[in-house]
Design a protein around this motif. Structure first.
Motif, mmCIF file in Angstrom:
data_model
loop_
_atom_site.group_PDB
_atom_site.id
_atom_site.type_symbol
_atom_site.label_atom_id
_atom_site.label_comp_id
_atom_site.label_asym_id
_atom_site.label_seq_id
_atom_site.Cartn_x
_atom_site.Cartn_y
_atom_site.Cartn_z
ATOM 1 N N SER A 313 83.442 -35.793 32.862
ATOM 2 C CA SER A 313 82.998 -34.564 33.523
ATOM 3 C C SER A 313 82.467 -33.568 32.496
ATOM 4 C CB SER A 313 84.152 -33.943 34.313
ATOM 5 O OG SER A 313 84.560 -34.807 35.354
ATOM 6 N N ILE A 314 81.487 -32.756 32.918
ATOM 7 C CA ILE A 314 80.835 -31.790 32.033
ATOM 8 C C ILE A 314 81.366 -30.389 32.325
ATOM 9 C CG2 ILE A 314 78.640 -30.904 31.181
ATOM 10 C CD1 ILE A 314 79.050 -33.922 30.806
ATOM 11 N N PHE A 315 81.778 -29.681 31.264
ATOM 12 C CA PHE A 315 82.313 -28.332 31.392
ATOM 13 C C PHE A 315 81.503 -27.366 30.545
ATOM 14 C CE2 PHE A 315 85.763 -30.626 33.154
ATOM 15 C CZ PHE A 315 86.534 -29.732 33.881
ATOM 16 N N CYS A 316 81.507 -26.128 30.982
ATOM 17 C CA CYS A 316 80.885 -25.042 30.235
ATOM 18 C C CYS A 316 81.995 -24.123 29.735
ATOM 19 C CB CYS A 316 79.917 -24.277 31.130
ATOM 20 S SG CYS A 316 79.148 -22.856 30.333
ATOM 21 N N PRO A 331 75.800 -17.129 30.625
ATOM 22 C CA PRO A 331 75.863 -15.934 29.775
ATOM 23 C C PRO A 331 75.236 -16.180 28.406
ATOM 24 C CG PRO A 331 77.972 -17.054 29.807
ATOM 25 C CD PRO A 331 77.102 -17.765 30.802
ATOM 26 N N LYS A 332 75.275 -15.168 27.565
ATOM 27 C CA LYS A 332 74.672 -15.290 26.242
ATOM 28 C C LYS A 332 75.425 -16.282 25.368
ATOM 29 C CE LYS A 332 72.685 -10.636 26.180
ATOM 30 N NZ LYS A 332 72.660 -9.326 25.484
ATOM 31 N N LYS A 333 76.731 -16.335 25.547
ATOM 32 C CA LYS A 333 77.536 -17.278 24.778
ATOM 33 C C LYS A 333 78.144 -18.318 25.705
ATOM 34 C CE LYS A 333 79.004 -14.552 20.766
ATOM 35 N NZ LYS A 333 80.174 -14.065 19.994
ATOM 36 N N TYR A 334 77.863 -19.570 25.433
ATOM 37 C CA TYR A 334 78.499 -20.659 26.180
ATOM 38 C C TYR A 334 78.350 -21.933 25.364
ATOM 39 C CZ TYR A 334 73.892 -22.343 27.620
ATOM 40 O OH TYR A 334 72.617 -22.829 27.629
ATOM 41 N N LEU A 335 79.153 -22.932 25.713
ATOM 42 C CA LEU A 335 79.113 -24.210 25.009
ATOM 43 C C LEU A 335 79.398 -25.319 26.013
ATOM 44 C CD1 LEU A 335 78.795 -25.305 22.060
ATOM 45 C CD2 LEU A 335 81.286 -25.411 21.974
ATOM 46 N N LEU A 336 78.563 -26.358 26.024
ATOM 47 C CA LEU A 336 78.756 -27.477 26.935
ATOM 48 C C LEU A 336 79.593 -28.562 26.259
ATOM 49 C CD1 LEU A 336 75.215 -27.913 28.539
ATOM 50 C CD2 LEU A 336 77.173 -26.636 29.397
ATOM 51 N N ILE A 352 78.824 -31.516 23.478
ATOM 52 C CA ILE A 352 77.664 -32.362 23.783
ATOM 53 C C ILE A 352 76.546 -32.003 22.814
ATOM 54 C CG2 ILE A 352 75.914 -32.933 25.504
ATOM 55 C CD1 ILE A 352 77.994 -32.281 27.650
ATOM 56 N N ARG A 353 76.176 -32.953 21.982
ATOM 57 C CA ARG A 353 75.151 -32.684 20.970
ATOM 58 C C ARG A 353 73.742 -32.928 21.487
ATOM 59 N NH1 ARG A 353 77.799 -35.413 15.497
ATOM 60 N NH2 ARG A 353 79.691 -34.127 15.456
ATOM 61 N N ASN A 354 73.592 -33.927 22.359
ATOM 62 C CA ASN A 354 72.268 -34.292 22.858
ATOM 63 C C ASN A 354 72.199 -34.014 24.352
ATOM 64 O OD1 ASN A 354 69.768 -35.360 23.421
ATOM 65 N ND2 ASN A 354 70.330 -37.492 22.951
ATOM 66 N N LYS A 355 71.504 -32.966 24.736
ATOM 67 C CA LYS A 355 71.451 -32.616 26.155
ATOM 68 C C LYS A 355 70.709 -33.672 26.975
ATOM 69 C CE LYS A 355 67.208 -29.846 26.308
ATOM 70 N NZ LYS A 355 66.632 -28.557 26.740
ATOM 71 N N HIS A 367 67.461 -27.510 33.699
ATOM 72 C CA HIS A 367 67.360 -28.103 32.365
ATOM 73 C C HIS A 367 67.282 -27.067 31.246
ATOM 74 C CE1 HIS A 367 65.898 -32.273 33.959
ATOM 75 N NE2 HIS A 367 67.075 -31.895 34.437
ATOM 76 N N PRO A 368 66.521 -25.971 31.408
ATOM 77 C CA PRO A 368 66.484 -24.981 30.317
ATOM 78 C C PRO A 368 67.845 -24.350 30.033
ATOM 79 C CG PRO A 368 64.650 -24.665 31.823
ATOM 80 C CD PRO A 368 65.582 -25.633 32.481
ATOM 81 N N LEU A 369 68.774 -24.436 30.988
ATOM 82 C CA LEU A 369 70.076 -23.805 30.801
ATOM 83 C C LEU A 369 71.057 -24.699 30.044
ATOM 84 C CD1 LEU A 369 70.568 -22.449 34.438
ATOM 85 C CD2 LEU A 369 69.565 -21.243 32.494
ATOM 86 N N LEU A 370 70.673 -25.942 29.797
ATOM 87 C CA LEU A 370 71.634 -26.902 29.289
ATOM 88 C C LEU A 370 71.672 -27.001 27.772
ATOM 89 C CD1 LEU A 370 71.097 -29.795 31.873
ATOM 90 C CD2 LEU A 370 72.814 -27.980 31.894
ATOM 91 N N SER A 371 70.948 -26.162 27.074
ATOM 92 C CA SER A 371 71.004 -26.171 25.609
ATOM 93 C C SER A 371 72.151 -25.286 25.147
ATOM 94 C CB SER A 371 69.682 -25.657 25.021
ATOM 95 O OG SER A 371 68.622 -26.514 25.390
#
Length: 705
Positions: A313-316, A331-336, A352-355, A367-371
């Motif tokens: 599962s993918i978390f933010c 938000p401005k700060k987040y990490l997947l 996750i290193r490779n989106k 997709h633009p939000l997943l970096s």
């Protein structure tokens, strides 16, 4: 007859003070000093661990004594039980006694108080096959009398079995067969032969004719008692501070209904008593980071498989002060991060290193939000973890192969796929073909299996792996052959190959539908079984009486209906999917052709009988399941009845498949529709409100001649 396998007894006096003193004694025995290892269990230590965690976390119980394996001798257990009487002399005392291990029967002692001549017992670490070292029910009853005489409030949870059926199955049962012939079919055991103490609540994991297996949590891979795991899971998921035994029972039953073949829990006594007579401490809904490993780019979360977290599962990850609402951007700060390991109460996630590994699971506009726009060095304890994408896991039917044969007694032994291939090459080729189309996955460990292929001398059969469910009273002989779905003749014919393929495809479809469970709850709906033969068209729907049994048993032909009640403030669309005992799937509601003037949605506060079902044949024993999928939009699930999709249809995406529940169902039922990573539930909460859905489950038993 099989004796009731697990029971929970609560003795409690009214007006219990919320701040009463509480003492807990938790006992778990996997290993037995004087018993062969084949009788040892796997999940009892884990039971004690999760119950202890639950009591400390949710009920603030700190005075806990645990006895594990060699600590739990007869002498030590009786000593600790005696100490409880001393503790109970304090006013408003709450006593909790939990036992997880083997139960059995032994010949009644010289007092001769047992009508059938047998005492129910729990086995201690130093018990023997002959019953020496056991603690009998009379001794336990005396402890309860002493405690209640002191006005103590006593909760007992026994996760064991007192059936004399023995452990003949591949899945371990929590009962021990004694070496003497005390366990005849005519021996009738009483669950509670003493007069019930006022205020008693009795929660059992199964009926007297059922067996209770140990339960393997597929996410963590750990073994538990079936009732213990789901009791703790229910409390972990509770959203209100005051929960009753009625609520707990219904919650446990809903979990049992999502396992293909399990015993059915029962509840008697005052169902409105508050669980453990204490207010439940509700934990924050969102998971939090408890530890950060910067070099390994990993974080530890305070939620696990008991909270429906699953690997993949993918978390933010978000700072503690950030609040996300539907329709807002990240938000401005987040990490997947992606979950890589889960235990019952915690999990581990990796950055996750490779989106590119995950973008195909999300709508293009996301997709633009997943970096990742921050580094793990900025993440600290107490950051929040929001699930964006839930992985429903591997939807292939996990298949285990074993040899079943009779040599003075019934034996079952695992066999390798290579051995099976050497002796049954055409059937083996069929299994390989099913693996290639993502329908089946061969596993070498029973704990990972969904189903078992049992191979005899001339025939084979397939059974569910969760519990030894083939209850056959016929005598076993040297000509014995496996029983279950089938049989499949072991003659390497094309007909046998086609039959095995058909059985496994149907089991895979049925398994995924039965275990279907939404991650986010949407409450406000109920469904009851009703006897249509007892209802006239003129009857007021509010006066229709439902069949009052969570797991009814039907012995004669009849027509049953499904009374659906929408307690929410919006229109909803129920869809009824029926899975019969032969694994056939049928969409009962809405009908395939609906006139324009017929309303298929159910409005706020409304009740409606959704279709009906005629039980046409009760020639054999079976268990049947009804899945009611409630959605905020109308969807067409009629194709789920098909054996397979046509080639022209297989690559198309229908309007229903574009929704979360539709995508999940089609991946569950049709192997060629499955993605590499299994079925995912897309949470498009960052864009807009997706269609909502939930699932209700009803089960019943058909009893043949």
């Amino acid at each position: 007859m099989y004796k009731i396998a697990i029971f929970l007894v609560l003795f409690i006096y009214p007006l219990l003070a919320q701040n009463s003193k509480t003492k807990a004694l938790l006992i778990g025995i996997n290993k037995y000093e004087n018993l062969p290892k084949k009788y040892w269990l796997d999940g009892c230590e884990n039971d004690v661990s999760i119950v202890k965690n639950m009591l400390k976390t949710h009920f603030s119980v700190d005075n806990i004594t645990t006895l594990i394996n060699e600590e739990a001798t007869r002498e030590t257990i009786l000593k600790e039980l005696d100490k409880l009487s001393q503790y109970a002399k304090k006013p408003s005392t709450q006593i909790i006694i939990f036992f997880s291990g083997h139960g059995s029967l032994k010949k009644d002692g010289p007092d001769g108080d047992e009508a059938d001549g047998f005492d129910e017992t729990i086995l201690t670490y130093n018990s023997t096959l002959q019953g020496e070292g056991d603690i009998i029910d009379d001794e336990i009853h005396q402890v309860l009398q002493n405690l209640t005489a002191l006005k103590a409030h006593v909760t007992m949870i026994f996760d064991c079995c007192h059936s004399g059926s023995g452990n003949r199955g591949s899945t371990k049962m929590r009962n021990l067969e004694r070496p003497f012939s005390l366990l005849s079919q005519t021996a009738k055991m009483e669950v509670e032969k003493h007069e019930a103490i006022p205020g008693m609540v009795f929660l059992s994991a199964c009926h007297s004719y059922e067996k209770e297996p140990e339960y393997v949590d597929k996410i963590s891979g750990k073994t538990f008692g079936l009732l213990t795991f789901h009791l703790v899971k229910a409390i972990e998921e509770a959203k209100q501070q005051t929960i009753t035994y009625q609520w707990l029972f219904e919650k446990i039953h809903s979990y049992y209904a999502q396992i293909p073949w399990t015993p059915s829990p029962t509840l008697s006594g005052n169902k409105q008593k508050i669980v453990f007579a204490k207010q439940l401490q509700i934990l924050p809904k969102m998971a939090k980071v408890t530890k950060v490993q910067q070099r390994k780019k990993r974080v530890f979360l305070n939620r696990g498989s008991l909270h429906n977290f699953s690997k993949g599962s993918i978390f933010c990850l978000l700072p503690p002060d950030e609040v996300l609402k539907i329709g807002t951007n990240l938000p401005k700060k987040y990490l997947l991060v992606k979950l890589i390991d889960c235990s019952p109460f915690s999990s581990i996630a990796k950055v996750i290193r490779n989106k590119g590994d995950i973008t195909h699971h999300f709508p293009r506009e996301m997709h633009p939000l997943l970096s990742n726009n921050t580094h793990i060095r900025h993440v600290t304890k107490n950051w929040k973890a929001l699930e964006l994408l839930h992985n429903y896991g591997d939807l292939r039917l996990q298949l285990f192969i074993e040899h079943e044969f009779y040599n003075e007694e019934l034996h079952r032994k695992a066999i390798s796929f290579e051995y099976f291939t050497a002796h049954h090459p055409l059937l083996s080729a069929t299994l390989k073909q099913l693996e290639e189309v993502n329908a089946v996955k061969m596993v070498s460990k029973l704990q990972k299996a969904d189903a078992i292929l049992r191979v005899g001398k001339k025939k084979a059969a397939v059974v569910w792996a969760q519990g030894d469910n083939i209850l056959d009273s016929s005598p076993i002989s040297k000509n014995h052959e496996p029983k279950g779905f089938g049989p499949v003749l072991l003659n390497n014919s094309k007909q046998s190959c086609l039959k095995l393929e058909d059985i496994l495809l149907h089991m895979g479809k049925a398994y995924n539908l039965i275990t279907l469970n939404p991650i986010e709850e949407w409450n406000g709906f109920t469904v009851d079984l009703v006897d249509l033969e007892e209802i006239d068209e003129s009857d007021d729907i509010d006066e229709i009486v439902a069949i009052d049994d969570e797991m009814p048993s039907f012995e004669d032909l009849r027509q049953i209906g499904f009374l659906f009640h929408n307690n929410t403030d919006s229109d909803v669309y129920p869809h009824v999917i029926y899975i019969d005992s032969s694994l056939q799937i049928q969409v009962l509601y809405p009908p395939k052709s609906v006139p324009d003037d017929v309303e298929i949605s159910v409005g706020p506060g409304q009740k409606r009988i959704l279709s009906g079902l005629e039980l046409e044949s009760l020639d054999e024993n079976g268990r049947e399941t009804l899945k009611i999928i409630v959605s905020s939009i109308h969807q067409d699930f009629s194709e789920l009845e098909l054996h397979s999709l046509s080639k022209s249809r297989a690559q198309k995406i229908s309007e229903t498949e574009q929704t979360v529940i539709g995508n999940l169902l089609f991946q569950s039922v049709f192997s060629k529709k499955r993605s590499t990573f299994g079925a995912f539930c897309k949470r498009a909460r960052l864009l807009k409100q997706p269609p909502r859905w939930t699932v209700l489950t009803k089960r019943w038993i058909t009893t043949g001649e």
